[in-house]
Design a protein around this motif. Structure first.
Motif, PDB file in Angstrom:
ATOM      1  N   GLY A 167      82.697 -80.629  60.132  1.00 13.40           N
ATOM      2  CA  GLY A 167      82.486 -79.894  61.382  1.00 13.40           C
ATOM      3  C   GLY A 167      82.545 -78.376  61.275  1.00 13.40           C
ATOM      4  O   GLY A 167      81.889 -77.764  60.430  1.00 13.40           O
ATOM      5  N   ILE A 168      83.371 -77.789  62.137  1.00 13.93           N
ATOM      6  CA  ILE A 168      83.449 -76.325  62.262  1.00 13.93           C
ATOM      7  C   ILE A 168      84.021 -75.700  60.981  1.00 13.93           C
ATOM      8  O   ILE A 168      83.568 -74.641  60.534  1.00 13.93           O
ATOM      9  N   VAL A 180      91.075 -84.667  53.339  1.00 12.12           N
ATOM     10  CA  VAL A 180      90.076 -85.428  52.571  1.00 12.12           C
ATOM     11  C   VAL A 180      89.180 -84.479  51.777  1.00 12.12           C
ATOM     12  O   VAL A 180      88.973 -83.329  52.170  1.00 12.12           O
ATOM     13  N   GLY A 199      90.643 -77.588  57.150  1.00 10.99           N
ATOM     14  CA  GLY A 199      89.679 -78.438  57.861  1.00 10.99           C
ATOM     15  C   GLY A 199      88.270 -78.250  57.334  1.00 10.99           C
ATOM     16  O   GLY A 199      87.283 -78.533  58.034  1.00 10.99           O
ATOM     17  N   ALA A 254      95.579 -81.314  51.017  1.00  6.49           N
ATOM     18  CA  ALA A 254      96.902 -81.259  51.648  1.00  6.49           C
ATOM     19  C   ALA A 254      96.862 -81.953  52.998  1.00  6.49           C
ATOM     20  O   ALA A 254      95.847 -81.942  53.682  1.00  6.49           O
TER      21      ALA A 254
HETATM   22  P1  NAI Z   1      86.246 -82.435  62.509  1.00  7.15           P
HETATM   23  O1  NAI Z   1      86.925 -83.741  62.690  1.00  7.15           O
HETATM   24  O2  NAI Z   1      84.800 -82.417  62.174  1.00  7.15           O
HETATM   25  O3  NAI Z   1      87.040 -81.568  61.424  1.00  7.15           O
HETATM   26  C1  NAI Z   1      88.440 -81.513  61.394  1.00  7.15           C
HETATM   27  C2  NAI Z   1      88.894 -81.454  59.951  1.00  7.15           C
HETATM   28  O4  NAI Z   1      90.326 -81.343  59.943  1.00  7.15           O
HETATM   29  C3  NAI Z   1      88.525 -82.712  59.149  1.00  7.15           C
HETATM   30  O5  NAI Z   1      87.889 -82.361  57.941  1.00  7.15           O
HETATM   31  C4  NAI Z   1      89.861 -83.381  58.912  1.00  7.15           C
HETATM   32  O6  NAI Z   1      89.945 -84.106  57.692  1.00  7.15           O
HETATM   33  C5  NAI Z   1      90.815 -82.184  58.923  1.00  7.15           C
HETATM   34  N1  NAI Z   1      92.169 -82.651  59.191  1.00  7.15           N
HETATM   35  C6  NAI Z   1      92.581 -83.459  60.194  1.00  7.15           C
HETATM   36  N2  NAI Z   1      93.880 -83.754  60.061  1.00  7.15           N
HETATM   37  C7  NAI Z   1      94.304 -83.117  58.949  1.00  7.15           C
HETATM   38  C8  NAI Z   1      95.557 -83.040  58.278  1.00  7.15           C
HETATM   39  N3  NAI Z   1      96.634 -83.732  58.707  1.00  7.15           N
HETATM   40  N4  NAI Z   1      95.653 -82.274  57.171  1.00  7.15           N
HETATM   41  C9  NAI Z   1      94.566 -81.613  56.709  1.00  7.15           C
HETATM   42  N5  NAI Z   1      93.362 -81.648  57.297  1.00  7.15           N
HETATM   43  C10 NAI Z   1      93.230 -82.395  58.401  1.00  7.15           C
HETATM   44  O7  NAI Z   1      86.497 -81.626  63.869  1.00  7.15           O
HETATM   45  P2  NAI Z   1      85.944 -80.203  64.383  1.00  7.15           P
HETATM   46  O8  NAI Z   1      85.282 -80.470  65.674  1.00  7.15           O
HETATM   47  O9  NAI Z   1      85.243 -79.458  63.335  1.00  7.15           O
HETATM   48  O10 NAI Z   1      87.328 -79.501  64.728  1.00  7.15           O
HETATM   49  C11 NAI Z   1      87.794 -78.336  64.095  1.00  7.15           C
HETATM   50  C12 NAI Z   1      88.751 -77.612  65.025  1.00  7.15           C
HETATM   51  O11 NAI Z   1      88.048 -77.200  66.201  1.00  7.15           O
HETATM   52  C13 NAI Z   1      89.907 -78.473  65.517  1.00  7.15           C
HETATM   53  O12 NAI Z   1      91.087 -77.706  65.526  1.00  7.15           O
HETATM   54  C14 NAI Z   1      89.496 -78.841  66.932  1.00  7.15           C
HETATM   55  O13 NAI Z   1      90.611 -79.095  67.749  1.00  7.15           O
HETATM   56  C15 NAI Z   1      88.769 -77.579  67.342  1.00  7.15           C
HETATM   57  N6  NAI Z   1      87.851 -77.761  68.467  1.00  7.15           N
HETATM   58  C16 NAI Z   1      86.819 -78.682  68.405  1.00  7.15           C
HETATM   59  C17 NAI Z   1      85.982 -78.858  69.491  1.00  7.15           C
HETATM   60  C18 NAI Z   1      84.867 -79.857  69.484  1.00  7.15           C
HETATM   61  O14 NAI Z   1      84.333 -80.144  70.563  1.00  7.15           O
HETATM   62  N7  NAI Z   1      84.465 -80.395  68.350  1.00  7.15           N
HETATM   63  C19 NAI Z   1      86.163 -78.062  70.715  1.00  7.15           C
HETATM   64  C20 NAI Z   1      87.232 -77.116  70.668  1.00  7.15           C
HETATM   65  C21 NAI Z   1      88.042 -76.980  69.570  1.00  7.15           C
END
Ligand code: NAI
Length: 252
Positions: free
Chosen positions: A12-13, A34, A8, A46
């Motif tokens: 984001g994170i 991506v 990921g 992947a």
């Molecule tokens: P984000 O959307 O900014 O980043 C998520 C990343 O995961 C993206 O770069 C995306 O391309 C990648 N991703 C998604 N599906 C994928 C796949 N099939 N294969 C490979 N990569 C894939 O979201 P964020 O907020 O940074 O989330 C990161 C983690 O933090 C997630 O697990 C989310 O559930 C968790 N989280 C986020 C919160 C929030 O409020 N943003 C709160 C609590 C947990």
């Protein structure tokens, strides 16, 4: 220098974590569906919802990595089966297949969520999910009434329960696994949470002084990846501006 795999990492994170680790001198291997705009280190593409692609990824990753940060995830606006595949099954398969290639003493960190704190109430379905694989996801969701935003909660509940269960799974090799559970964090998917959770998300946002930022979460992940956290094992650390504590106090 440590080699750390961050999933990921394109957004984001995950992006903030990759950047922080690289700044601390780690060799980062960024994994995402991506291409990151500006990821430090090497990038390996992947799709973590696809078991064949995960096998290919594991074969491609170098042996001897010291850390795995499982951060990739999709929000509750996505179809329930996709949420379970990425946020639970893909993560679990990547981890289990990668462990034999990791260095002894490696640290694994799972990005869970405040959304998973209710896991003790879902134990029967969580137990059933232990043997769940990619082919059975649709039928599983139907059998256990997992639809809409519930898929996101369920996947995070299962992830926290699995993290606790695996506390000593790889103890002989010094490999440990922990979780970090953020509350709402300002990333591209924050709007998805507000859209699906409605009043509940708005109430969360109202009682917090501000939403989290990726930079609030990355240092907690980095700590758990570091040797300084060697005695932290099978734990779930909330990083949520006090939301976990509030909900516990409200409940009891
Ligand atoms: P984000 O959307 O900014 O980043 C998520 C990343 O995961 C993206 O770069 C995306 O391309 C990648 N991703 C998604 N599906 C994928 C796949 N099939 N294969 C490979 N990569 C894939 O979201 P964020 O907020 O940074 O989330 C990161 C983690 O933090 C997630 O697990 C989310 O559930 C968790 N989280 C986020 C919160 C929030 O409020 N943003 C709160 C609590 C947990």
């Amino acid at each position: 220098n440590k080699t750390i795999i961050v999933t990921g990492a394109a957004s984001g994170i995950g992006a903030a974590t990759a950047q922080l680790l690289a700044g601390q001198g780690a060799e980062v291997i960024a994994v995402d569906r991506v291409q990151p705009a500006a990821a430090p280190g090497r990038f390996v593409q992947a799709d973590l919802s696809d078991p064949a692609d995960i096998r290919r990824l594991v074969a491609e990753l170098p042996g001897g990595a010291h850390g795995l940060a499982n951060i990739a995830g999709v929000p509750p606006t996505r179809p329930a089966a996709q949420v379970l595949k990425v946020n639970l099954l893909g993560l679990r398969q990547l981890t289990l297949q990668l462990v034999p290639k990791l260095a002894d003493g490696a640290s694994i960190v799972n990005l869970a969520s405040l959304a998973g704190m209710g896991w003790p109430q879902a134990v029967p379905a969580l137990r059933a999910s232990e043997s769940l694989d990619f082919d059975g996801v649709e039928a599983f969701c139907e059998r256990h009434g997992i639809a809409g935003a519930r898929s996101y909660f369920f996947a995070k509940e299962a992830l926290i329960a699995w993290t606790h269960q695996q506390r000593w799974a790889w103890r002989a090799r010094g490999i440990r696994m922990n979780a970090v559970s953020p509350g709402p964090v300002d990333t591209p998917i924050l709007g998805d949470f507000i859209q699906t959770l409605g009043a509940r998300a708005e109430e969360d946002m109202r009682v917090m002084d501000r939403p989290g930022r990726p930079g609030d979460i990355a240092p907690v992940v980095a700590f758990l990846l570091s040797d300084a956290s060697a005695w932290v094992r099978g734990a779930n650390i909330p990083a949520d501006g006090g939301m976990h504590a509030k909900l516990l106090c409200d409940m009891h």
